[in-house]
Design an enzyme around this catalytic site. Structure first.
Site, PDB file in Angstrom:
ATOM      1  N   GLU A 161      -9.052 -13.638  -2.716  1.00 23.48           N
ATOM      2  CA  GLU A 161      -8.532 -13.853  -1.330  1.00 23.48           C
ATOM      3  C   GLU A 161      -9.149 -14.640  -0.554  1.00 23.48           C
ATOM      4  O   GLU A 161     -10.599 -14.638  -0.413  1.00 23.48           O
ATOM      5  CB  GLU A 161      -8.568 -12.339  -0.290  1.00 23.48           C
ATOM      6  CG  GLU A 161      -7.855 -12.772   0.936  1.00 23.48           C
ATOM      7  CD  GLU A 161      -7.559 -11.608   2.020  1.00 23.48           C
ATOM      8  OE1 GLU A 161      -7.707 -11.599   2.787  1.00 23.48           O
ATOM      9  OE2 GLU A 161      -7.244 -10.477   1.273  1.00 23.48           O
ATOM     10  N   ASP A 205     -11.504 -11.370   9.515  1.00 24.22           N
ATOM     11  CA  ASP A 205     -10.519 -11.720   8.678  1.00 24.22           C
ATOM     12  C   ASP A 205      -9.099 -11.830   9.333  1.00 24.22           C
ATOM     13  O   ASP A 205      -8.470 -10.707   9.340  1.00 24.22           O
ATOM     14  CB  ASP A 205     -10.473 -10.189   7.510  1.00 24.22           C
ATOM     15  CG  ASP A 205      -9.677 -10.460   6.506  1.00 24.22           C
ATOM     16  OD1 ASP A 205      -9.336 -11.596   6.011  1.00 24.22           O
ATOM     17  OD2 ASP A 205      -9.537  -9.707   5.585  1.00 24.22           O
ATOM     18  N   HIS A 245       0.887  -1.087  -0.026  1.00 28.62           N
ATOM     19  CA  HIS A 245       0.101   0.036  -0.017  1.00 28.62           C
ATOM     20  C   HIS A 245       1.030   1.285  -0.058  1.00 28.62           C
ATOM     21  O   HIS A 245       1.826   1.467   0.596  1.00 28.62           O
ATOM     22  CB  HIS A 245      -0.824   0.150   1.203  1.00 28.62           C
ATOM     23  CG  HIS A 245      -1.831  -1.049   1.654  1.00 28.62           C
ATOM     24  ND1 HIS A 245      -1.547  -2.306   2.125  1.00 28.62           N
ATOM     25  CD2 HIS A 245      -3.161  -1.227   0.989  1.00 28.62           C
ATOM     26  CE1 HIS A 245      -2.455  -2.931   2.212  1.00 28.62           C
ATOM     27  NE2 HIS A 245      -3.574  -2.463   1.425  1.00 28.62           N
TER      28      HIS A 245
END
Length: 516
Positions: A338, A377, A170
């Site tokens: 994912e 998650d 990122h």
């Protein structure tokens, strides 16, 4: 080592080399704006950056392959991942284009919603950076940039030891934010120049980059789907810069994960407007990536059903693929699946990969898993070979016997983090070794299962054998009507439909034997 010692001040030669990589893009690397610090000096080898700085328990070269039958207690060794082993005409390294996630490997501090950070990584040690100074009116200190560069060196050392040549990031993970967008962009330019120097003379480059459009307060109601136009504008500027940085670093793809691109309260949400705005955002991004920067790799969207939003518009593969087709984005965008997001959507990871392959939108894989007893998650390393075999099976079928592309030009990113209680740098090596070995075991099992002459493919094709009949082929071709099919069904010469066994238990046994 024959290395060249670089200080934080960029030399003229370095500047010219960086400009060669960057070309006409907007990476500003004219000078180091934060002052040189002797403590931040690092010797970078022109060939392989062979510097041991942060992982003292495993000095020297990369983790070796020893094989599954070697009786040894050596922890830093692959038992199954042999990068040169050929599987269905490709090496393991070609099939399994691994990538290290900067944010989870280098920036994860162990904090969770109920507890403070537990990890104290050596690359975050600001005391090694000397006296902190500020340049001009900048809010970013020399220590901030020093730590950012130490983190980059830690990433490259980890990749070198693992034998991995791709990384993902990122924009806000690799460089500190400044007092405004201009200073933040300047910080990003400086770190990009530094990463380019570390990549020089190697085959290392990003698998993909992405813009962090979910952490800052202005994105609390979304970025592309925000109800505020000024937030949309800021997000567009941030994505533009992140794309330019990714492209300058040689990144193969650019990924979007819209953690806030959804809603929290439906009665005050205009779903139609927000979806239109998201489509407009993606079209502008596609134009910049493809036509302004001249990038050839696909753009990616990473589906997730919720968290942190109550409902995200890219819920799962089928939903997101439908969105791409609805707004004519499909030719430019593929999906980065994912595994943990799949389970949050109520699917298996294998289902999502299979669906993406079937719909022609598979562009990448984030290889992780969740804990079935935890409802969020958790991004754990995927170490179950039975699961990796099922995840990789549609990829192998598509990229092997069927002559498709598999994951190319995408790859397999370890979007995984250590458990909160794992606080040693060695744990990063153990985790990636286990994940790479599990994927290698799964690849070999998937290749056996995908063998056209093997028991699984014979069973699978046998279930659909009747579709090879003349009437089956006419239905497939769309050349028969309901009236004509009714005539066939009413013809007394036509046998009544009969059900055949699905042979699921036999198939499960075949899968187990392939894995074990």
């Amino acid at each position: 080592m024959g290395g060249v010692c670089h200080t934080r001040a960029l030399t003229v030669v370095t500047l010219l080399l960086v400009l060669f990589y960057v070309g006409a893009h907007t990476i500003d690397v004219e000078t180091d704006k934060h002052g040189a610090s002797g403590a931040d000096e690092v010797c970078l080898d022109n060939k392989d950056n062979d510097v041991d700085e942060f992982f003292p328990s495993f000095p020297g070269g990369k983790v070796p392959y020893l094989g599954p039958d070697v009786n040894t207690a050596e922890a830093f060794a692959f038992r199954h991942y042999n990068e040169s082993e050929v599987v269905m005409g490709k090496t393991m390294k070609q099939w399994l284009k691994f990538s290290v996630a900067f944010w989870h490997s280098i920036r994860n501090d162990g904090a969770d919603p109920f507890g403070a950070p537990t990890k104290r990584w050596p690359w975050d040690d600001v005391t090694t950076c000397g006296a902190s100074t500020h340049g001009g009116n900048a809010s970013t200190s020399s220590s901030d940039m020093c730590v950012a560069k130490r983190r980059m060196r830690a990433l490259f050392e980890l990749m070198r030891k693992l034998g991995v040549n791709r990384w993902c990031f990122h924009d806000r993970d690799i460089a500190p934010q400044g007092k405004d967008l201009a200073e933040t962009n300047a910080n990003l330019d400086e770190i990009t120049a530094y990463a380019l120097r570390m990549q020089r003379g190697t085959d290392v480059r990003p698998l993909w980059g992405t813009a962090q459009l979910f952490m800052e307060p202005q994105y609390m109601s979304g970025a592309a789907t925000s109800p505020h136009v000024d937030v949309f504008i800021r997000a567009a500027a941030q994505v533009k810069k992140a794309m330019e940085v990714t492209h300058a670093l040689g990144g193969e793809n650019f990924n979007f994960w819209g953690g806030r691109e959804g809603y929290s309260y439906l009665p005050t949400t205009d779903i139609a407007m927000e979806r239109r705005h998201a489509a407009a955002f993606y079209k502008m991004a596609s134009h910049h990536w493809r036509h302004v920067l001249g990038a050839s790799g696909p753009l990616l969207i990473e589906p997730k059903p919720q968290e942190p939003s109550k409902h995200q518009y890219d819920w799962d593969v089928a939903t997101t693929a439908g969105f791409l087709r609805e707004f004519d984005l499909h030719p430019e965008y593929k999906l980065n699946v994912e595994c943990n997001h799949a389970t949050l959507a109520g699917h298996s990871c294998a289902h999502e990969v299979e669906m993406a392959v079937a719909m022609g939108v598979l562009g990448g894989l984030d290889a992780n898993t969740g804990d079935p007893q935890v409802g969020w998650d958790t991004d754990q390393f995927l170490t179950d070979a039975r699961e990796t075999a099922q995840v990789l099976l549609p990829i192998v079928r598509d990229g092997g016997a069927n002559g498709g592309s598999g994951l190319s030009p995408g790859g397999i990113n370890f979007d995984c983090k250590l458990r909160r209680e794992s606080i040693d740098v060695d744990d990063l090596l153990h985790a990636h070794i286990g994940g790479m070995d599990a994927m290698a075991r799964g690849l070999k099992a998937a290749a056996a299962l995908a063998d056209p002459d093997g028991p699984m493919e014979r069973l699978r094709s046998g279930r659909y054998a009747s579709w090879q009949s003349p009437i089956g082929q006419m239905i497939e071709a769309g050349s028969v009507t309901l009236e004509e099919l009714e005539s066939v069904a009413l013809d007394p010469r036509h046998d009544a439909p009969s059900a055949a066994s699905g042979k699921q238990e036999a198939a499960e046994n075949i899968l187990s034997r392939a894995v074990h």
